[in-house]
Design a protein around this motif. Structure first.
Motif, short mmCIF file in Angstrom:
data_model
loop_
_atom_site.label_atom_id
_atom_site.label_comp_id
_atom_site.label_asym_id
_atom_site.label_seq_id
_atom_site.Cartn_x
_atom_site.Cartn_y
_atom_site.Cartn_z
N THR A 76 0.91 -1.20 -0.07
CA THR A 76 0.07 0.15 -0.07
C THR A 76 0.86 1.41 0.02
O THR A 76 0.20 2.26 -0.18
N THR A 78 2.46 3.14 -2.05
CA THR A 78 2.71 3.56 -3.45
C THR A 78 3.75 4.69 -3.85
O THR A 78 4.30 4.89 -4.73
N ASN A 98 0.95 -2.85 -7.57
CA ASN A 98 0.41 -1.53 -6.82
C ASN A 98 1.65 -0.20 -6.86
O ASN A 98 1.37 0.77 -6.89
N LEU A 99 2.84 -1.00 -6.92
CA LEU A 99 4.02 -0.05 -6.52
C LEU A 99 4.36 0.48 -7.88
O LEU A 99 5.58 0.21 -8.26
N LYS A 100 3.56 1.36 -8.45
CA LYS A 100 3.97 1.83 -9.61
C LYS A 100 5.20 2.80 -9.91
O LYS A 100 5.95 3.06 -10.86
#
Length: 230
Positions: A76, A78, A98-100
């Motif tokens: 979470t 990010t 999710n870790l763009k």
């Protein structure tokens, strides 16, 4: 000793991040925890303290095992740009997608996951170091990927056991690769032909015991690619 000529700034491990980044990581982590977590507290409390943090850029969990619950919380954050795990015991790694903002990712031992698909969604990843287990039998997840910035890849085994995959061919779908190191990974087709398709490849390191064909190695060297064996 390996003579693999990868630049220091393209190594994914937190040991190569440099003093400034590691100092910044420690300070930011202390601030994030803000005295909430003591040295004897369990990982669930740590996970709760980290969940949805919007400030951390660097994070390394080198000792102990990172559990599923802790990984889900880390996924979470990010804002992360660099992330390193020693032992990641999480069967579900989908949250990593999710870790763009992630640019550097190191997982020395990915022991429980049976897919690499979430990692292929990290379009800003520059360097990836990954130790896989025998649960990974194919690299086909790399065939369709969003990794258009990946310059360095180290793919090895998560333990002392050799890992066998179907083929190295899927790695040819990573056109920006410049440096590739393959640890104790064997391919059933024993082919290196896919690496000839990488337009930016500068250096390739291989385990001599994998017995890849001399003809493939000669073809790579004829293109000016530095091939080293360990």
């Amino acid at each position: 000793m390996s003579k693999f000529p990868i630049p220091e700034d393209l190594r994914a491990s937190h040991w190569s991040w440099g003093e400034a980044i590691n100092d910044a990581m420690r300070e930011a982590l202390e601030e994030a925890l803000n005295g909430k977590i003591g040295p004897r507290d369990d990982k669930r409390k740590l996970a709760a303290a980290l969940r949805n943090n919007g400030e951390l850029k660097y994070l390394a969990f080198w000792t102990g095992y990172t559990t599923q619950y802790l990984l889900d919380s880390i996924s979470t954050i990010t804002t992360l740009e660099r992330l390193a795990f020693g032992h990641l015991r999480a069967p579900d790694i989908s949250g990593l997608a999710n870790l763009k903002s992630l640019e550097y990712l190191s997982i020395t031992s990915l022991s429980s996951a049976n897919t690499l698909k979430p990692l292929t969604k990290l379009e800003h990843l520059v360097s990836l170091s990954l130790g896989i287990s025998s649960k990974i039998t194919s690299l086909e997840d790399f065939s369709e990927n969003s990794m258009r910035s990946l310059r360095a890849l180290h793919l090895g085994e998560s333990s002392e056991r050799v890992v066998t995959v179907d083929s190295m061919e899927p790695l040819s779908a990573l056109p920006t690769l410049e440096y590739v190191a393959i640890g104790r990974i064997r391919s059933r087709d024993r082919s290196l032909a896919g690496f000839l398709e990488l337009p930016e490849l500068k250096a390739l390191e291989l385990d001599k015991n994998a017995r890849f064909p001399d003809s493939d190695i000669d073809s790579l060297r004829s293109k000016g690619i530095v091939v080293s064996l360990f």
